[in-house]
Write a protein that holds these residues in place. Structure first.
Motif, PDB file in Angstrom:
ATOM      1  N   ALA A   1       0.848  -1.191   0.000  1.00 33.31           N
ATOM      2  CA  ALA A   1       0.000   0.000   0.000  1.00 33.31           C
ATOM      3  C   ALA A   1       0.881   1.238   0.000  1.00 33.31           C
ATOM      4  O   ALA A   1       1.965   1.251   0.585  1.00 33.31           O
ATOM      5  N   ILE A   2       0.388   2.293  -0.654  1.00 32.01           N
ATOM      6  CA  ILE A   2       1.084   3.580  -0.659  1.00 32.01           C
ATOM      7  C   ILE A   2       0.057   4.655  -0.349  1.00 32.01           C
ATOM      8  O   ILE A   2      -1.088   4.591  -0.812  1.00 32.01           O
ATOM      9  N   ASN A   3       0.441   5.639   0.471  1.00 28.57           N
ATOM     10  CA  ASN A   3      -0.544   6.642   0.884  1.00 28.57           C
ATOM     11  C   ASN A   3      -0.804   7.649  -0.238  1.00 28.57           C
ATOM     12  O   ASN A   3      -0.167   7.621  -1.303  1.00 28.57           O
ATOM     13  N   GLU A   4      -1.766   8.541  -0.006  1.00 25.36           N
ATOM     14  CA  GLU A   4      -2.280   9.393  -1.069  1.00 25.36           C
ATOM     15  C   GLU A   4      -1.229  10.318  -1.656  1.00 25.36           C
ATOM     16  O   GLU A   4      -1.183  10.538  -2.874  1.00 25.36           O
ATOM     17  N   ASP A   5      -0.349  10.884  -0.835  1.00 24.74           N
ATOM     18  CA  ASP A   5       0.662  11.810  -1.365  1.00 24.74           C
ATOM     19  C   ASP A   5       1.977  11.102  -1.698  1.00 24.74           C
ATOM     20  O   ASP A   5       2.999  11.756  -1.941  1.00 24.74           O
ATOM     21  N   CYS A   6       1.923   9.764  -1.732  1.00 24.57           N
ATOM     22  CA  CYS A   6       3.098   8.962  -2.131  1.00 24.57           C
ATOM     23  C   CYS A   6       4.328   9.269  -1.288  1.00 24.57           C
ATOM     24  O   CYS A   6       5.435   9.412  -1.803  1.00 24.57           O
ATOM     25  N   SER A   7       4.132   9.352   0.030  1.00 26.11           N
ATOM     26  CA  SER A   7       5.251   9.614   0.935  1.00 26.11           C
ATOM     27  C   SER A   7       5.547   8.440   1.862  1.00 26.11           C
ATOM     28  O   SER A   7       6.618   8.398   2.471  1.00 26.11           O
ATOM     29  N   ILE A   8       4.608   7.484   1.976  1.00 28.74           N
ATOM     30  CA  ILE A   8       4.802   6.327   2.848  1.00 28.74           C
ATOM     31  C   ILE A   8       4.413   5.072   2.082  1.00 28.74           C
ATOM     32  O   ILE A   8       3.353   5.009   1.447  1.00 28.74           O
ATOM     33  N   LEU A   9       5.266   4.074   2.165  1.00 30.01           N
ATOM     34  CA  LEU A   9       5.022   2.784   1.524  1.00 30.01           C
ATOM     35  C   LEU A   9       4.955   1.713   2.603  1.00 30.01           C
ATOM     36  O   LEU A   9       5.811   1.660   3.487  1.00 30.01           O
ATOM     37  N   LEU A  10       3.906   0.870   2.535  1.00 28.01           N
ATOM     38  CA  LEU A  10       3.756  -0.260   3.444  1.00 28.01           C
ATOM     39  C   LEU A  10       3.871  -1.556   2.647  1.00 28.01           C
ATOM     40  O   LEU A  10       3.313  -1.667   1.560  1.00 28.01           O
ATOM     41  N   VAL A  11       4.560  -2.530   3.198  1.00 28.10           N
ATOM     42  CA  VAL A  11       4.698  -3.835   2.550  1.00 28.10           C
ATOM     43  C   VAL A  11       4.443  -4.913   3.593  1.00 28.10           C
ATOM     44  O   VAL A  11       5.104  -4.949   4.644  1.00 28.10           O
ATOM     45  N   GLY A  12       3.458  -5.779   3.314  1.00 24.24           N
ATOM     46  CA  GLY A  12       3.192  -6.904   4.192  1.00 24.24           C
ATOM     47  C   GLY A  12       4.099  -8.062   3.836  1.00 24.24           C
ATOM     48  O   GLY A  12       3.855  -8.769   2.857  1.00 24.24           O
ATOM     49  N   CYS A  13       5.164  -8.267   4.598  1.00 28.55           N
ATOM     50  CA  CYS A  13       6.149  -9.329   4.362  1.00 28.55           C
ATOM     51  C   CYS A  13       5.858 -10.462   5.341  1.00 28.55           C
ATOM     52  O   CYS A  13       6.269 -10.395   6.510  1.00 28.55           O
ATOM     53  N   LYS A  14       5.136 -11.487   4.859  1.00 25.74           N
ATOM     54  CA  LYS A  14       4.651 -12.561   5.725  1.00 25.74           C
ATOM     55  C   LYS A  14       3.886 -11.943   6.901  1.00 25.74           C
ATOM     56  O   LYS A  14       2.901 -11.262   6.690  1.00 25.74           O
ATOM     57  N   SER A  15       4.341 -12.149   8.136  1.00 30.38           N
ATOM     58  CA  SER A  15       3.595 -11.639   9.290  1.00 30.38           C
ATOM     59  C   SER A  15       4.032 -10.243   9.714  1.00 30.38           C
ATOM     60  O   SER A  15       3.468  -9.667  10.645  1.00 30.38           O
ATOM     61  N   GLN A  16       5.035  -9.685   9.027  1.00 37.29           N
ATOM     62  CA  GLN A  16       5.518  -8.344   9.366  1.00 37.29           C
ATOM     63  C   GLN A  16       4.963  -7.298   8.402  1.00 37.29           C
ATOM     64  O   GLN A  16       4.643  -7.596   7.248  1.00 37.29           O
ATOM     65  N   ILE A  17       4.853  -6.070   8.904  1.00 39.13           N
ATOM     66  CA  ILE A  17       4.536  -4.923   8.051  1.00 39.13           C
ATOM     67  C   ILE A  17       5.760  -4.016   8.053  1.00 39.13           C
ATOM     68  O   ILE A  17       6.142  -3.479   9.103  1.00 39.13           O
ATOM     69  N   LYS A  18       6.394  -3.868   6.893  1.00 42.13           N
ATOM     70  CA  LYS A  18       7.560  -3.002   6.782  1.00 42.13           C
ATOM     71  C   LYS A  18       7.116  -1.626   6.291  1.00 42.13           C
ATOM     72  O   LYS A  18       6.353  -1.518   5.326  1.00 42.13           O
ATOM     73  N   VAL A  19       7.602  -0.597   6.966  1.00 44.35           N
ATOM     74  CA  VAL A  19       7.235   0.792   6.663  1.00 44.35           C
ATOM     75  C   VAL A  19       8.431   1.482   6.024  1.00 44.35           C
ATOM     76  O   VAL A  19       9.552   1.428   6.562  1.00 44.35           O
ATOM     77  N   PHE A  20       8.178   2.138   4.883  1.00 47.79           N
ATOM     78  CA  PHE A  20       9.236   2.846   4.169  1.00 47.79           C
ATOM     79  C   PHE A  20       8.850   4.309   3.966  1.00 47.79           C
ATOM     80  O   PHE A  20       7.699   4.612   3.640  1.00 47.79           O
ATOM     81  N   GLU A  21       9.812   5.181   4.155  1.00 46.97           N
ATOM     82  CA  GLU A  21       9.670   6.562   3.676  1.00 46.97           C
ATOM     83  C   GLU A  21       9.844   6.524   2.158  1.00 46.97           C
ATOM     84  O   GLU A  21      10.743   5.860   1.643  1.00 46.97           O
ATOM     85  N   PHE A  22       8.983   7.234   1.448  1.00 49.48           N
ATOM     86  CA  PHE A  22       8.962   7.148  -0.017  1.00 49.48           C
ATOM     87  C   PHE A  22       9.066   8.558  -0.589  1.00 49.48           C
ATOM     88  O   PHE A  22       8.212   9.408  -0.333  1.00 49.48           O
ATOM     89  N   LYS A  23      10.120   8.805  -1.345  1.00 51.46           N
ATOM     90  CA  LYS A  23      10.318  10.116  -1.964  1.00 51.46           C
ATOM     91  C   LYS A  23      10.673   9.932  -3.427  1.00 51.46           C
ATOM     92  O   LYS A  23      11.806   9.545  -3.753  1.00 51.46           O
ATOM     93  N   GLN A  24       9.666  10.162  -4.300  1.00 50.72           N
ATOM     94  CA  GLN A  24       9.860  10.073  -5.748  1.00 50.72           C
ATOM     95  C   GLN A  24      10.523   8.753  -6.147  1.00 50.72           C
ATOM     96  O   GLN A  24      11.424   8.708  -6.970  1.00 50.72           O
ATOM     97  N   GLY A  25      10.053   7.673  -5.532  1.00 51.29           N
ATOM     98  CA  GLY A  25      10.549   6.353  -5.877  1.00 51.29           C
ATOM     99  C   GLY A  25      11.681   5.851  -5.009  1.00 51.29           C
ATOM    100  O   GLY A  25      11.982   4.663  -4.995  1.00 51.29           O
ATOM    101  N   ILE A  26      12.349   6.742  -4.285  1.00 57.09           N
ATOM    102  CA  ILE A  26      13.458   6.348  -3.411  1.00 57.09           C
ATOM    103  C   ILE A  26      12.900   6.001  -2.038  1.00 57.09           C
ATOM    104  O   ILE A  26      12.109   6.754  -1.466  1.00 57.09           O
ATOM    105  N   THR A  27      13.291   4.839  -1.506  1.00 58.88           N
ATOM    106  CA  THR A  27      12.718   4.347  -0.259  1.00 58.88           C
ATOM    107  C   THR A  27      13.769   4.279   0.852  1.00 58.88           C
ATOM    108  O   THR A  27      14.962   4.081   0.597  1.00 58.88           O
ATOM    109  N   LYS A  28      13.261   4.437   2.079  1.00 63.62           N
ATOM    110  CA  LYS A  28      14.101   4.288   3.264  1.00 63.62           C
ATOM    111  C   LYS A  28      13.245   3.637   4.342  1.00 63.62           C
ATOM    112  O   LYS A  28      12.214   4.180   4.736  1.00 63.62           O
ATOM    113  N   GLN A  29      13.675   2.466   4.815  1.00 61.82           N
ATOM    114  CA  GLN A  29      12.891   1.752   5.823  1.00 61.82           C
ATOM    115  C   GLN A  29      12.956   2.496   7.153  1.00 61.82           C
ATOM    116  O   GLN A  29      14.026   2.884   7.624  1.00 61.82           O
ATOM    117  N   THR A  30      11.773   2.687   7.773  1.00 63.38           N
ATOM    118  CA  THR A  30      11.692   3.439   9.025  1.00 63.38           C
ATOM    119  C   THR A  30      11.151   2.625  10.193  1.00 63.38           C
ATOM    120  O   THR A  30      11.322   3.005  11.340  1.00 63.38           O
TER     121      THR A  30
END
Length: 418
Positions: A133-162
């Motif tokens: 999932a990605i939020n409306e302004d494309c600033s946060i990316l969520l990824v459901g990795c098996k039982s974990q939810i990984k949260v990424f900062e998202f800036k114009q395609g560049i990601t940083k796990q937070t």
């Protein structure tokens, strides 16, 4: 000062206040209809934006009904006319804005596009990622990795796990951002749904847990007001959750006889379509003062459907199990690339701003453009060489984000006009 004059002025003042209150109430009740009507015209390019037609069909209660009866007050009647003139001006401005949007959409529809992979933005990920999932302004990316939810900062395609959320014991199947609040919803194979919010330290924490299903949560949708959640599960049930003081389930539909794989709300937000394993589509409509959801139609299919998506108020797209076509109900079929399919967890989407239907079919993600004449044309088919393929497109259509078990990567593709 004459006491009677003062009394009349008080009466007029009170009537003016009531007039404004009446105007405000009527505007609030009618503007939702205005927005829906104008949006529907933008979505249907065969119609023209006509002020007279619009006023006749949707604005007569505001423009022609007396807002209040005054006691022979020319001033008050003049004020009432001025208010109605302002409403007409507001309508004209809305139509002008929608016309500009329609022209932009028409110009967009004339151009071809592609979603280009940006290899340097890919994220190595060996665990299965069933939902993104990605939020409306494309600033946060969520990824459901098996039982974990990984949260990424998202800036114009560049990601940083937070953050890594590890509250679940079982696989996460659905993730949905809320647009009006800083929250998201997750659904799991353990049958629970959790609403998350950001705390003061900018970390996601659980806010509410919704229990009621007894099977895996395969699909979940929110209405625009974000006071309604609809969930589908392997327990064969569709549940409607309403938010008052707290979230609670207020209705359950039990007409499916097997797993519920797909759900979608129409533009007007008064119909839900569902599909599932037992070769059946349900169309539900909200009716009555209690706003209950009633099954108004059951459509039998040749085989099961894995995903479904409303395009407007009555037209919806349906992907059947291992079929090399997408069925557009009320229209003809679209030929697409497919291959074997085994899951329903890549939701079908229609991106209204770009008139693009996104459909995972087997080993392919098919990107289909709705043209000026209302036809659907496949413009790009991305082959992943595996049907273990999951992902999402951003609400603005700028990013297509996927994970597959061949590349073992979270891949990011960006929209480019040709």
């Amino acid at each position: 000062m004459n006491k009677n004059v003062g009394t009349r002025n008080d009466v007029y003042q009170q009537q003016i206040i009531e007039c404004f209150e009446d105007v405000q109430n009527q505007i609030e009740c009618s503007f939702n209809k205005m927005d829906f009507y104008l949006d529907s015209l933008v979505n249907n390019t065969s119609d023209s934006l006509n002020l007279n037609t619009f006023q006749k069909q949707h604005c007569i209660p505001i423009l022609n009904t007396p807002l209040i009866k005054f006691e022979n007050s020319n001033f008050a009647q003049s004020l009432c006319q001025d208010i109605q003139s302002l409403i007409k001006l507001n309508i004209k401005n809305q139509i002008k804005t929608k016309e500009q949007s329609l022209n932009q959409t028409n110009q967009l529809n004339l151009k071809q596009f592609t979603y280009q992979l940006i290899p340097q933005y890919s994220i190595s990920q060996t665990q299965f990622c069933f939902t993104i999932a990605i939020n409306e302004d494309c600033s946060i990316l969520l990824v459901g990795c098996k039982s974990q939810i990984k949260v990424f900062e998202f800036k114009q395609g560049i990601t940083k796990q937070t953050q890594i959320i590890s509250d679940y014991q079982n696989d996460v199947y659905t993730l949905n951002f809320m647009k009006k609040s800083n929250q998201f919803i997750s659904g799991s194979i353990d049958s629970s749904m959790i609403i998350w919010q950001l705390n003061q330290n900018n970390y996601w924490i659980p806010l509410h847990k919704l229990n009621g299903h007894t099977g895996s949560i395969y699909c979940l949708i929110l209405n625009n007001n974000e006071d309604l959640i609809v969930s589908g599960s392997s327990d064969k049930k569709i549940k409607f959750w309403m938010k008052k003081n707290e979230w609670s389930c207020y209705q359950t539909i039990k007409d499916h006889s097997s797993d519920v794989y797909g759900l979608s709300l129409n533009l007007q937000q008064n119909r839900v379509v569902s599909c599932g394993w037992e070769n059946l589509i349900l169309i539900m409509e909200q009716q009555g003062q209690n706003k209950e959801w009633i099954v108004i139609q059951k459509i039998k299919l040749e085989q099961c459907a894995l995903r479904v998506c409303f395009i407007d108020n009555s037209m919806f797209a349906l992907s059947l199990y291992q079929k090399q076509q997408i069925s557009i109900f009320e229209m003809n079929n679209i030929h697409v690339k497919c291959g074997s399919d085994c899951n329903s967890l890549f939701p079908q989407q229609y991106i209204n701003s770009k008139c693009i239907l996104v459909s995972k079919n087997g080993q392919y993600v098919n990107l289909i453009r709705k043209t000026l004449n209302g036809q659907f044309v496949t413009q790009q088919s991305i082959h992943f060489n595996t049907n273990s393929l999951f992902g999402v497109m951003s609400d603005n259509g700028e990013y297509l984000i996927t994970w597959d078990n061949q590349s073992n990567q979270i891949q990011i593709r960006t929209y480019q006009q040709l």
